[in-house]
Write a protein that holds these residues in place. Structure first.
Motif, PDB file in Angstrom:
ATOM      1  N   TRP A  36       0.862  -1.188   0.000  1.00  0.00           N
ATOM      2  CA  TRP A  36       0.000   0.000   0.000  1.00  0.00           C
ATOM      3  C   TRP A  36       0.894   1.233   0.000  1.00  0.00           C
ATOM      4  CZ3 TRP A  36      -0.533   3.958   3.597  1.00  0.00           C
ATOM      5  CH2 TRP A  36      -1.701   4.709   3.544  1.00  0.00           C
ATOM      6  N   GLY A  50      -6.925   4.440   8.883  1.00  0.00           N
ATOM      7  CA  GLY A  50      -8.251   4.400   8.282  1.00  0.00           C
ATOM      8  C   GLY A  50      -8.379   3.252   7.292  1.00  0.00           C
ATOM      9  N   PHE A  51      -7.323   3.047   6.479  1.00  0.00           N
ATOM     10  CA  PHE A  51      -7.331   1.937   5.532  1.00  0.00           C
ATOM     11  C   PHE A  51      -7.365   0.599   6.269  1.00  0.00           C
ATOM     12  CE2 PHE A  51      -4.981  -1.286   3.135  1.00  0.00           C
ATOM     13  CZ  PHE A  51      -5.816  -1.396   2.034  1.00  0.00           C
ATOM     14  N   ASP A  53      -8.550   0.007   9.275  1.00  0.00           N
ATOM     15  CA  ASP A  53      -9.887  -0.154   9.853  1.00  0.00           C
ATOM     16  C   ASP A  53     -10.865  -0.653   8.795  1.00  0.00           C
ATOM     17  OD1 ASP A  53      -9.127   0.581  12.387  1.00  0.00           O
ATOM     18  OD2 ASP A  53      -9.752   2.672  12.160  1.00  0.00           O
ATOM     19  N   HIS A  54     -10.779  -0.083   7.588  1.00  0.00           N
ATOM     20  CA  HIS A  54     -11.618  -0.547   6.475  1.00  0.00           C
ATOM     21  C   HIS A  54     -11.329  -2.024   6.184  1.00  0.00           C
ATOM     22  CE1 HIS A  54     -13.477  -0.814   2.522  1.00  0.00           C
ATOM     23  NE2 HIS A  54     -12.321  -1.266   2.074  1.00  0.00           N
ATOM     24  N   TRP A  55     -10.050  -2.385   6.176  1.00  0.00           N
ATOM     25  CA  TRP A  55      -9.652  -3.775   5.917  1.00  0.00           C
ATOM     26  C   TRP A  55     -10.309  -4.701   6.941  1.00  0.00           C
ATOM     27  CZ3 TRP A  55      -5.427  -5.580   2.614  1.00  0.00           C
ATOM     28  CH2 TRP A  55      -5.153  -6.943   2.752  1.00  0.00           C
ATOM     29  N   ARG A  56     -10.215  -4.358   8.212  1.00  0.00           N
ATOM     30  CA  ARG A  56     -10.767  -5.214   9.270  1.00  0.00           C
ATOM     31  C   ARG A  56     -12.286  -5.365   9.145  1.00  0.00           C
ATOM     32  NH1 ARG A  56      -7.172  -1.962  12.573  1.00  0.00           N
ATOM     33  NH2 ARG A  56      -5.262  -3.121  12.872  1.00  0.00           N
ATOM     34  N   ARG A  57     -12.971  -4.277   8.724  1.00  0.00           N
ATOM     35  CA  ARG A  57     -14.428  -4.307   8.612  1.00  0.00           C
ATOM     36  C   ARG A  57     -14.913  -5.012   7.352  1.00  0.00           C
ATOM     37  NH1 ARG A  57     -13.881   1.062   9.373  1.00  0.00           N
ATOM     38  NH2 ARG A  57     -14.614   1.403   7.254  1.00  0.00           N
ATOM     39  N   GLU A  58     -14.267  -4.755   6.211  1.00  0.00           N
ATOM     40  CA  GLU A  58     -14.818  -5.136   4.914  1.00  0.00           C
ATOM     41  C   GLU A  58     -14.138  -6.319   4.224  1.00  0.00           C
ATOM     42  OE1 GLU A  58     -17.547  -3.657   3.908  1.00  0.00           O
ATOM     43  OE2 GLU A  58     -17.524  -2.240   5.569  1.00  0.00           O
TER      44      GLU A  58
END
Length: 89
Positions: A36, A50-51, A53-58
């Motif tokens: 990344w 932020g990226f 956190d997005h990874w963990r959620r989505e």
């Protein structure tokens, strides 16, 4: 038109690289590598966090480790005093 990267650098952002190792959901014993790159602020790295956190959620792939490299590209110029005189004729 303005360049987003230049404006970010003038605001103190530096180029950040993250080497993200994660477990593949279809083969949990294998590690995969994702690289990344984005402009971010050290040492807090809000864009990277932020990226992640997005990874963990989505994303179904579980994170193993993250290595970070960061470099500010725009900074005060470096100079040093030189003792001597150069004559040009």
């Amino acid at each position: 038109m303005t360049d987003r990267a230049l404006l970010a650098q003038l605001d103190g952002y530096g180029l950040t690289f993250a080497e993200i190792h994660y477990y593949r959901p279809d083969a949990p014993s294998l590690l995969q590598l994702f690289v990344w790159q984005e402009y971010d602020l050290a040492p807090d790295f809000p864009v990277l966090l932020g990226f992640l956190d997005h990874w963990r959620r989505e994303i179904e792939a579980a994170l193993h480790s993250v290595r970070i490299a960061h470099e500010r590209l725009i900074r005060p110029a470096e100079w040093r005093a030189v003792d001597g005189v150069l004559s040009i004729r």
